[in-house]
Design a protein around this motif. Sequence first.
Motif, PDB file in Angstrom:
ATOM      1  N   MET A  22       0.946  -1.193   0.011  1.00 14.11           N
ATOM      2  CA  MET A  22      -0.003   0.045   0.023  1.00 14.11           C
ATOM      3  C   MET A  22       1.067   1.325  -0.080  1.00 14.11           C
ATOM      4  N   ILE A  23       0.647   2.175  -0.992  1.00 15.48           N
ATOM      5  CA  ILE A  23       1.441   3.327  -1.177  1.00 15.48           C
ATOM      6  C   ILE A  23       0.695   4.333   0.272  1.00 15.48           C
ATOM      7  N   GLN A  24       1.621   4.869   0.931  1.00 17.08           N
ATOM      8  CA  GLN A  24       1.065   5.849   2.005  1.00 17.08           C
ATOM      9  C   GLN A  24       1.282   7.421   1.410  1.00 17.08           C
ATOM     10  N   ALA A  25       0.411   8.047   1.586  1.00 15.27           N
ATOM     11  CA  ALA A  25       0.385   9.528   1.048  1.00 15.27           C
ATOM     12  C   ALA A  25       1.360  10.318   1.944  1.00 15.27           C
ATOM     13  N   LYS A  26       1.860  11.325   1.283  1.00 13.41           N
ATOM     14  CA  LYS A  26       2.631  12.097   2.044  1.00 13.41           C
ATOM     15  C   LYS A  26       1.914  13.104   3.000  1.00 13.41           C
ATOM     16  N   PRO A  27       2.573  13.364   4.045  1.00 10.25           N
ATOM     17  CA  PRO A  27       1.473  14.144   5.258  1.00 10.25           C
ATOM     18  C   PRO A  27       1.367  15.385   4.649  1.00 10.25           C
ATOM     19  N   ASN A  28       0.463  16.112   5.398  1.00  9.41           N
ATOM     20  CA  ASN A  28      -0.081  17.413   4.837  1.00  9.41           C
ATOM     21  C   ASN A  28       0.740  18.423   5.497  1.00  9.41           C
ATOM     22  N   ILE A  29       1.740  18.842   4.564  1.00 10.88           N
ATOM     23  CA  ILE A  29       2.596  19.739   4.982  1.00 10.88           C
ATOM     24  C   ILE A  29       2.182  21.030   5.160  1.00 10.88           C
ATOM     25  N   GLN A  30       1.105  21.595   4.761  1.00 10.41           N
ATOM     26  CA  GLN A  30       0.433  22.731   5.307  1.00 10.41           C
ATOM     27  C   GLN A  30      -0.081  22.609   6.695  1.00 10.41           C
ATOM     28  N   GLY A  31      -0.513  21.397   7.043  1.00 13.31           N
ATOM     29  CA  GLY A  31      -0.957  20.964   8.385  1.00 13.31           C
ATOM     30  C   GLY A  31       0.082  21.155   9.343  1.00 13.31           C
ATOM     31  N   VAL A  32       1.387  20.833   8.912  1.00  8.48           N
ATOM     32  CA  VAL A  32       2.519  20.801   9.748  1.00  8.48           C
ATOM     33  C   VAL A  32       3.065  22.439   9.871  1.00  8.48           C
ATOM     34  N   ILE A  33       3.072  22.982   8.718  1.00 12.73           N
ATOM     35  CA  ILE A  33       3.194  24.486   8.815  1.00 12.73           C
ATOM     36  C   ILE A  33       2.258  25.186  10.027  1.00 12.73           C
ATOM     37  N   ASN A  34       0.849  24.943   9.760  1.00 15.56           N
ATOM     38  CA  ASN A  34      -0.101  25.522  10.564  1.00 15.56           C
ATOM     39  C   ASN A  34       0.089  24.688  12.116  1.00 15.56           C
ATOM     40  N   ALA A  35       0.209  23.598  12.272  1.00 13.56           N
ATOM     41  CA  ALA A  35       0.432  22.881  13.606  1.00 13.56           C
ATOM     42  C   ALA A  35       1.649  23.812  14.674  1.00 13.56           C
ATOM     43  N   LEU A  36       2.599  24.268  13.643  1.00 19.01           N
ATOM     44  CA  LEU A  36       3.791  24.859  14.374  1.00 19.01           C
ATOM     45  C   LEU A  36       3.740  26.246  14.367  1.00 19.01           C
ATOM     46  N   ASP A  37       2.729  26.847  13.534  1.00 20.38           N
ATOM     47  CA  ASP A  37       2.543  28.230  13.450  1.00 20.38           C
ATOM     48  C   ASP A  37       3.681  28.832  12.865  1.00 20.38           C
ATOM     49  N   LEU A  38       4.206  28.391  11.892  1.00 26.25           N
ATOM     50  CA  LEU A  38       5.298  28.778  10.964  1.00 26.25           C
ATOM     51  C   LEU A  38       4.838  29.950   9.992  1.00 26.25           C
ATOM     52  N   GLU A  39       5.969  30.532   9.486  1.00 27.71           N
ATOM     53  CA  GLU A  39       5.784  31.798   8.459  1.00 27.71           C
ATOM     54  C   GLU A  39       6.972  31.564   7.558  1.00 27.71           C
ATOM     55  N   ALA A  40       6.877  32.138   6.323  1.00 26.88           N
ATOM     56  CA  ALA A  40       7.867  32.266   5.247  1.00 26.88           C
ATOM     57  C   ALA A  40       9.153  32.520   5.843  1.00 26.88           C
ATOM     58  N   HIS A  41      10.225  32.163   5.638  1.00 24.88           N
ATOM     59  CA  HIS A  41      11.572  32.844   6.016  1.00 24.88           C
ATOM     60  C   HIS A  41      12.291  33.290   4.866  1.00 24.88           C
ATOM     61  N   ILE A  42      12.867  34.358   5.031  1.00 24.07           N
ATOM     62  CA  ILE A  42      13.656  35.319   3.860  1.00 24.07           C
ATOM     63  C   ILE A  42      14.636  34.510   3.051  1.00 24.07           C
ATOM     64  N   GLU A  43      15.346  33.335   3.828  1.00 23.20           N
ATOM     65  CA  GLU A  43      16.217  32.410   3.262  1.00 23.20           C
ATOM     66  C   GLU A  43      15.673  31.303   2.507  1.00 23.20           C
ATOM     67  N   GLY A  44      14.442  31.117   2.630  1.00 25.46           N
ATOM     68  CA  GLY A  44      13.465  29.985   2.130  1.00 25.46           C
ATOM     69  C   GLY A  44      12.956  28.945   3.248  1.00 25.46           C
ATOM     70  N   GLY A  45      12.053  28.359   2.767  1.00 22.70           N
ATOM     71  CA  GLY A  45      11.535  27.440   4.010  1.00 22.70           C
ATOM     72  C   GLY A  45      10.579  28.375   4.845  1.00 22.70           C
ATOM     73  N   TYR A  46      10.406  27.695   6.046  1.00 24.11           N
ATOM     74  CA  TYR A  46       9.468  28.533   6.991  1.00 24.11           C
ATOM     75  C   TYR A  46       9.935  28.290   8.423  1.00 24.11           C
ATOM     76  N   PHE A  47       9.763  29.255   9.278  1.00 26.55           N
ATOM     77  CA  PHE A  47      10.342  29.247  10.768  1.00 26.55           C
ATOM     78  C   PHE A  47       9.280  30.016  11.709  1.00 26.55           C
ATOM     79  N   ARG A  48       9.782  29.626  13.106  1.00 24.09           N
ATOM     80  CA  ARG A  48       9.179  30.477  13.832  1.00 24.09           C
ATOM     81  C   ARG A  48       9.910  30.359  15.222  1.00 24.09           C
ATOM     82  N   ARG A  49      10.069  31.765  15.888  1.00 26.34           N
ATOM     83  CA  ARG A  49      10.807  31.933  17.072  1.00 26.34           C
ATOM     84  C   ARG A  49      10.272  30.968  18.090  1.00 26.34           C
ATOM     85  N   THR A  50      10.839  30.283  18.898  1.00 33.06           N
ATOM     86  CA  THR A  50      10.063  29.439  19.757  1.00 33.06           C
ATOM     87  C   THR A  50      10.805  29.565  21.223  1.00 33.06           C
TER      88      THR A  50
END
Length: 171
Positions: free
Chosen positions: A1-29
């Motif tokens: 059975m092929i497993q679907a990739k996780p919902n990346i937007q869900g990960v971004i939302n769960a960790l409350d991340l925002e776009a970073h100037i260098e690329g990717g996403y971040f949040r100061r913790t």
Amino acid sequence: MIQAKPNIQGVINALDLEAHIEGGYFRRTYQSDHRASLETSTGPRYLLTSIYYLLTEQSPVGQFHFNQSDILHYFHLGDPIEYSLMRADGSLQTLVMGSDILSGQHLQLPVPGGIWKASRLMDGPHGFGLISEAVSPGFDFADMEMADRGKLTAQFPQHRALIEKLTRNEG
């Protein structure tokens, strides 16, 4: 059975991340605001700050940048992330952060201040890679320089192909 990739937007939302100037996403913790500031040549800084940092298939590259502070990276989950580190003498070091320590991947990666650094998400089943960074003295955008492709290539012509791959063409 092929497993679907996780919902990346869900990960971004769960960790409350925002776009970073260098690329990717971040949040100061974390920032050590309960302690006295550290005086640096560029002004007062927290003793320590920490962030989450996420690369995804849609934003797979952390562009070359230069930090004054020391940074300790911690791998959490997802696909491996390759780091390219260029020192002032032109030497290049490439390391992979990931969970497969038996094949040489790193769970922790210390990067001293004063090194050009870039990262890229490697292919894998997850479609993302999540790390944390602890920065001392604490991170401040005034202590970070995004790479100018032309200037960095002039400084390190032997790494032209890598620089072109891991910087934005701004002009």
